[in-house]
Design an enzyme around this catalytic site. Structure first.
Site, PDB file in Angstrom:
ATOM      1  N   SER A 127       0.815  -1.207   0.000  1.00 38.74           N
ATOM      2  CA  SER A 127       0.000   0.000   0.000  1.00 38.74           C
ATOM      3  C   SER A 127       0.859   1.270   0.000  1.00 38.74           C
ATOM      4  O   SER A 127       1.719   1.395  -0.857  1.00 38.74           O
ATOM      5  CB  SER A 127      -0.943  -0.065   1.200  1.00 38.74           C
ATOM      6  OG  SER A 127      -2.138   0.590   0.887  1.00 38.74           O
ATOM      7  N   LYS A 181       4.208   1.960  -2.375  1.00 40.15           N
ATOM      8  CA  LYS A 181       4.642   3.131  -3.156  1.00 40.15           C
ATOM      9  C   LYS A 181       6.091   3.428  -2.747  1.00 40.15           C
ATOM     10  O   LYS A 181       6.958   3.716  -3.574  1.00 40.15           O
ATOM     11  CB  LYS A 181       3.776   4.364  -2.848  1.00 40.15           C
ATOM     12  CG  LYS A 181       2.252   4.136  -2.919  1.00 40.15           C
ATOM     13  CD  LYS A 181       1.467   5.413  -2.621  1.00 40.15           C
ATOM     14  CE  LYS A 181       0.090   5.239  -1.996  1.00 40.15           C
ATOM     15  NZ  LYS A 181      -0.942   4.617  -2.734  1.00 40.15           N
ATOM     16  N   TRP A 183     -10.116   0.370  -5.000  1.00 37.47           N
ATOM     17  CA  TRP A 183      -9.553   1.699  -4.668  1.00 37.47           C
ATOM     18  C   TRP A 183      -8.139   1.829  -5.235  1.00 37.47           C
ATOM     19  O   TRP A 183      -7.719   2.893  -5.669  1.00 37.47           O
ATOM     20  CB  TRP A 183      -9.561   1.837  -3.141  1.00 37.47           C
ATOM     21  CG  TRP A 183      -9.075   3.122  -2.563  1.00 37.47           C
ATOM     22  CD1 TRP A 183      -7.999   3.269  -1.724  1.00 37.47           C
ATOM     23  CD2 TRP A 183      -9.631   4.430  -2.702  1.00 37.47           C
ATOM     24  NE1 TRP A 183      -7.858   4.579  -1.347  1.00 37.47           N
ATOM     25  CE2 TRP A 183      -8.854   5.320  -1.934  1.00 37.47           C
ATOM     26  CE3 TRP A 183     -10.731   4.937  -3.416  1.00 37.47           C
ATOM     27  CZ2 TRP A 183      -9.118   6.685  -1.841  1.00 37.47           C
ATOM     28  CZ3 TRP A 183     -10.995   6.303  -3.338  1.00 37.47           C
ATOM     29  CH2 TRP A 183     -10.191   7.154  -2.558  1.00 37.47           C
ATOM     30  N   HIS A 237      -7.785  -5.756   0.202  1.00 38.77           N
ATOM     31  CA  HIS A 237      -6.541  -5.017   0.388  1.00 38.77           C
ATOM     32  C   HIS A 237      -5.825  -5.534   1.638  1.00 38.77           C
ATOM     33  O   HIS A 237      -6.278  -5.304   2.762  1.00 38.77           O
ATOM     34  CB  HIS A 237      -6.923  -3.540   0.572  1.00 38.77           C
ATOM     35  CG  HIS A 237      -5.772  -2.604   0.575  1.00 38.77           C
ATOM     36  ND1 HIS A 237      -4.960  -2.412  -0.518  1.00 38.77           N
ATOM     37  CD2 HIS A 237      -5.291  -1.790   1.542  1.00 38.77           C
ATOM     38  CE1 HIS A 237      -4.041  -1.501  -0.226  1.00 38.77           C
ATOM     39  NE2 HIS A 237      -4.218  -1.112   1.023  1.00 38.77           N
TER      40      HIS A 237
HETATM   41  C1  GCU Z   1      -5.341   4.793   1.749  1.00 41.08           C
HETATM   42  C2  GCU Z   1      -4.752   5.568   0.598  1.00 41.08           C
HETATM   43  C3  GCU Z   1      -3.938   4.669  -0.332  1.00 41.08           C
HETATM   44  C4  GCU Z   1      -2.938   3.858   0.446  1.00 41.08           C
HETATM   45  C5  GCU Z   1      -3.637   3.132   1.577  1.00 41.08           C
HETATM   46  C6  GCU Z   1      -2.692   2.391   2.539  1.00 41.08           C
HETATM   47  O1  GCU Z   1      -6.349   3.939   1.295  1.00 41.08           O
HETATM   48  O2  GCU Z   1      -5.795   6.203  -0.069  1.00 41.08           O
HETATM   49  O3  GCU Z   1      -3.258   5.451  -1.290  1.00 41.08           O
HETATM   50  O4  GCU Z   1      -2.251   2.975  -0.401  1.00 41.08           O
HETATM   51  O5  GCU Z   1      -4.332   4.067   2.386  1.00 41.08           O
HETATM   52  O6  GCU Z   1      -1.529   2.712   2.635  1.00 41.08           O
HETATM   53  O7  GCU Z   1      -3.190   1.508   3.242  1.00 41.08           O
END
Ligand code: GCU
Length: 421
Positions: free
Chosen positions: A261, A265, A352, A402
């Site tokens: 997540s 990144k 998402w 997720h």
């Molecule tokens: C949120 C955010 C995402 C990210 C995620 C996470 O949903 O919008 O961009 O990847 O958190 O880190 O769990």
């Protein structure tokens, strides 16, 4: 006052949930877009070989992502001291060596330290390693009672016993499902984890974490082209790598950076900026990670820049609701990792994060891998769920939400055993 804060939290929660509901999840509403060609320079020159990629195109892309998305690290900061806080030859029922290593940094009269929890299989040989951040402290990834609980600021999560922004004993082992330590050790790999909040607390506040150690004079926050939180976290991974280079038990030429997540990144950016990482695994990294921004599916740049204004550099806001103006897209971030192995993964219910956008990120990074004679993603259609494609560029979409699951780790271990040699 308490009521007011609770009310605010409630509305923030509602905003967050409603943002996820009113986002676009309809393929027919994805705008038409033209993706930039990773093998054409900004001024239109065609890139025909890896030499030109390395001398011309890679540097200009890396520079663009640095100045306009993640932000520059404004200086160098070396490890001031390494403190071995704890060590055992008898961890995980005698199967592993455990070390808890603290890296200390000092500058401008300020100090920051973070602790790396390391498990290594017992062997005389140097071992390959996965390194990654966790969301709620090193003690959450295992039931191991010897793991030290971080005192750093944490996001509240009452179900994990985290209130008043402090981690507690109650959350020991709550994230064992995301790490599969035993499987990793059995496969002959080590695992190193760091609590991301020790490097930079995940909140829109630049007075804490690593940033102030590199401010100039009375600077209060990074300049528009300087590092946000993701670049700070990725800086931390590079410092962990500096330590691995000194640790005789670790094979520093086989360190794979892993993240889920927002931390997926981070793993991509760490792999792009630090070529010492032998491979990258980016689990469900979504917007600002592996997913193409120009698709505007699920989370968009406007949403991410609003909700997490501290993650990217300020210049990135220029592209909120303005994706068409971006001269790059996320396939080119992935391509910056070439020719090193990279694994992009999605989950079916994680819309998402835009699974298709993540797949396309991996697919369109492939031409750069091919310059090196490496196999990327060859099929243009997304694979079916639970049907991984494993080449130097790998991709899977699994069933479920997720998260990071045992299924994910099984794939990563199989792939890393073959591609990270
Ligand atoms: C949120 C955010 C995402 C990210 C995620 C996470 O949903 O919008 O961009 O990847 O958190 O880190 O769990």
């Amino acid at each position: 006052m308490k009521k007011f804060i609770l009310c605010l939290l409630f509305f923030a929660f509602l905003f967050n949930v409603s943002a996820q509901f009113d986002a676009n999840y309809d393929e027919s509403k994805v705008p038409e877009f033209k993706l930039p060609d990773p093998l054409k320079t900004f001024n239109g020159q065609k890139i025909r070989n890896s030499k030109k990629w390395e001398s011309k195109r890679r540097p200009e892309l890396l520079n663009f992502f640095t100045e306009n998305m993640f932000g520059e690290v404004p200086g160098e900061l070396e490890i001031a001291s390494v403190d071995i806080l704890e060590e055992s030859n008898n961890a995980l029922n005698g199967k592993a060596v455990r070390k808890q290593v603290d890296l200390v940094f000092k500058n401008r009269g300020k100090t920051l330290d973070f602790t790396i929890l390391i498990y290594l299989p017992k062997t005389e040989e140097r071992v390959p390693l996965f390194v990654g951040y966790n969301f709620y402290g090193n003690h959450t990834i295992t039931e191991d009672v010897e793991v030290i609980i971080s005192e750093a600021w944490a996001n509240n999560n009452p179900s994990f016993g985290i209130i008043n922004n402090q981690l507690t004993e109650q959350s020991r082992g709550v994230r064992t499902n995301r790490w599969c330590v035993d499987k990793i050790i059995e496969a002959g790999f080590g695992l190193a984890v760091i609590y991301y909040g020790e490097v930079d607390p995940d909140k829109d506040d630049f007075s804490d974490g690593i940033h102030p150690l590199l401010y100039i004079d009375d600077q209060q926050q990074p300049a528009a082209n300087e590092w946000g939180a993701i670049a700070a976290w990725s800086w931390g991974l590079s410092r962990a790598m500096d330590y691995f280079e000194q640790d005789e038990a670790i094979d520093e030429s086989r360190v794979v950076v892993f993240g889920h997540s927002r931390l997926g990144k981070t793993a991509l950016w760490a792999g792009a900026t630090d070529e010492r990482f032998a491979g990258v695994i980016s689990n469900e990294s979504g917007c600002g990670g592996a997913a193409l921004s120009k698709r505007r599916f699920g989370e968009t740049l406007w949403r991410i820049n609003n909700r997490f204004p501290h993650w990217f550099c300020k210049n990135f806001r220029n592209y909120s609701k303005n994706e068409e103006a971006l001269p790059v897209d996320q396939h080119e971030l992935i391509a910056l990792i070439a020719p090193r192995p990279v694994y992009i993964a999605s989950a079916e219910e994680d819309r998402w994060s835009d699974p298709k956008g993540e797949f396309l990120g991996a697919l369109y990074a492939t031409p750069v891998y091919e310059l090196y004679g490496k196999k990327g993603i060859e099929q243009t259609e997304m694979p079916a769920v639970n049907q991984p494609i494993q080449n130097t560029v790998a991709y899977h979409i699994r069933t479920g939400e997720h998260d990071v699951t045992e299924y994910d780790w099984e794939q990563y271990l199989k792939w890393a055993s073959e591609f990270v040699k």
